[in-house]
Motif scaffolding. Structure first.
Motif, PDB file in Angstrom:
ATOM      1  N   ALA A  70       0.813  -1.219   0.000  1.00  0.00           N
ATOM      2  CA  ALA A  70       0.000   0.000   0.000  1.00  0.00           C
ATOM      3  C   ALA A  70       0.849   1.272   0.000  1.00  0.00           C
ATOM      4  O   ALA A  70       0.319   2.348   0.260  1.00  0.00           O
ATOM      5  N   GLN A  72       2.798   4.578  -1.240  1.00  0.00           N
ATOM      6  CA  GLN A  72       2.483   5.539  -2.292  1.00  0.00           C
ATOM      7  C   GLN A  72       3.564   5.569  -3.376  1.00  0.00           C
ATOM      8  O   GLN A  72       3.246   5.760  -4.547  1.00  0.00           O
ATOM      9  N   PRO A  77       5.328  -1.728  -7.423  1.00  0.00           N
ATOM     10  CA  PRO A  77       3.924  -1.695  -7.012  1.00  0.00           C
ATOM     11  C   PRO A  77       3.299  -3.084  -7.053  1.00  0.00           C
ATOM     12  O   PRO A  77       3.660  -3.930  -7.880  1.00  0.00           O
ATOM     13  N   GLN A  81      -2.445  -2.285  -6.991  1.00  0.00           N
ATOM     14  CA  GLN A  81      -2.197  -0.850  -7.069  1.00  0.00           C
ATOM     15  C   GLN A  81      -2.199  -0.369  -8.516  1.00  0.00           C
ATOM     16  O   GLN A  81      -2.741   0.697  -8.829  1.00  0.00           O
ATOM     17  N   ASP A  85      -4.877   2.245 -10.247  1.00  0.00           N
ATOM     18  CA  ASP A  85      -4.424   3.441 -10.972  1.00  0.00           C
ATOM     19  C   ASP A  85      -4.927   3.434 -12.411  1.00  0.00           C
ATOM     20  O   ASP A  85      -5.320   4.485 -12.945  1.00  0.00           O
ATOM     21  N   VAL A 270       3.920   3.851  -9.598  1.00  0.00           N
ATOM     22  CA  VAL A 270       2.636   3.228  -9.935  1.00  0.00           C
ATOM     23  C   VAL A 270       2.181   3.683 -11.318  1.00  0.00           C
ATOM     24  O   VAL A 270       1.742   2.879 -12.148  1.00  0.00           O
TER      25      VAL A 270
END
Length: 305
Positions: A70, A72, A77, A81, A85, A270
């Motif tokens: 999780a 950022q 990734p 995730q 996105d 990501v």
């Protein structure tokens, strides 16, 4: 012994579909599982230092796994995730918004298709000239092969600067880079394909007083179709790479290459992976379109009598 339901027509179809999907699903499941494990391994150092308070933070391995999946700005990734996105990039913004991945994909697809068309035409013209002029083969073919030894990353800025000085900007310069990678497989395959007809077939047209153009149209081109379409599948995939690479040194505002470059500036891994996945999807779609065109063309192909 096969189950009873496989004796019906629908049963046989489902049985065939199951055996086709099962190997792909198994490999995909293994890859996704390995991806999640890789995300834990690569993101763990950053998660421990920046989120969990260091080795003495009193966290459990469940906390570590949840954190690594999780982050950022992860090193790698997690698949979910990237999926999230992609969902937001495709659906949460208007299609013409700079934040829409669909807009960037359409921009790259436009340059790829234009370069693919130009590269295919150039490859066809070179192949026809080489087949009908042996001198041209000795003069041009070595340079065609040598052109592919120059890395596209090296030649792209030069081409873009030269074309920009001539006032050519936008899609066309990127299409030229795409064309540079497209024409070679088409040329090589079509030279072989145009020479595929047997001597007896060429002599038959000769007895009917067919000229070179008629022989090309009625015999050589139909015989070359099985050679052409595999080369086109390779060419359109290479053209996509060329279009993305051409967007990198120009500071383009749109395109998957621009999306990759912008995301790398801000360390948004990501979004980088989302652009990579979208590039792969675009490549699959374009290759599938060429395969569909191949089926239609070869189905309507009439043998020379």
């Amino acid at each position: 012994m096969s189950p009873a339901w496989t004796t019906t027509a629908w049963g046989r179809r489902l049985h065939t579909l199951w055996h086709a999907v099962l190997p792909v699903g198994t490999v995909l499941s293994v890859l996704i599982g390995a991806w999640y494990l890789g995300a834990v391994a690569l993101n763990a150092p950053g998660a421990i230092e920046r989120v969990l308070g260091g080795p003495e933070g009193g966290w459990s391995w469940q906390d570590l796994v949840r954190t690594t999946w999780a982050m950022q700005r992860p090193v790698l990734p997690a698949p979910h995730q990237i999926a999230i996105d992609l969902w937001h990039s495709l659906l949460d913004w208007p299609a013409d918004s700079p934040r829409s991945l669909l807009m960037h994909t359409a921009t790259t697809a436009e340059a790829t298709l234009l370069g693919f068309v130009l590269g295919t035409l150039l490859g066809l013209l070179l192949a026809i000239g080489i087949v009908h002029a042996p001198t041209l083969e000795k003069a041009v073919m070595p340079w065609i092969v040598a052109s592919q030894t120059v890395p596209v990353l090296a030649i792209a800025p030069i081409v873009l600067v030269v074309l920009g000085s001539l006032g050519l900007t936008g899609t066309l310069p990127k299409a030229v880079i795409s064309m540079y990678l497209c024409f070679f497989p088409v040329t090589v395959a079509m030279v072989q394909g145009l020479r595929a007809p047997q001597t007896i077939e060429k002599e038959l047209l000769y007895t009917y007083a067919a000229n070179r153009m008629q022989t090309l149209w009625m015999l050589r081109l139909p015989s070359a179709l099985p050679y052409l379409f595999p080369a086109l599948r390779v060419a359109i995939a290479a053209g996509l790479v060329g279009a993305i690479v051409a967007e990198l040194p120009t500071g383009a505002q749109a395109g998957l290459g621009a999306r990759l470059l912008t995301s790398s500036y801000y360390g948004n891994t990501v979004q980088i992976w989302s652009a990579l996945v979208m590039s792969a999807v675009l490549g699959v779609v374009l290759t599938a379109a060429v395969s569909l065109l191949e089926r239609v063309a070869l189905r309507q192909r009439q043998p020379v009598r």
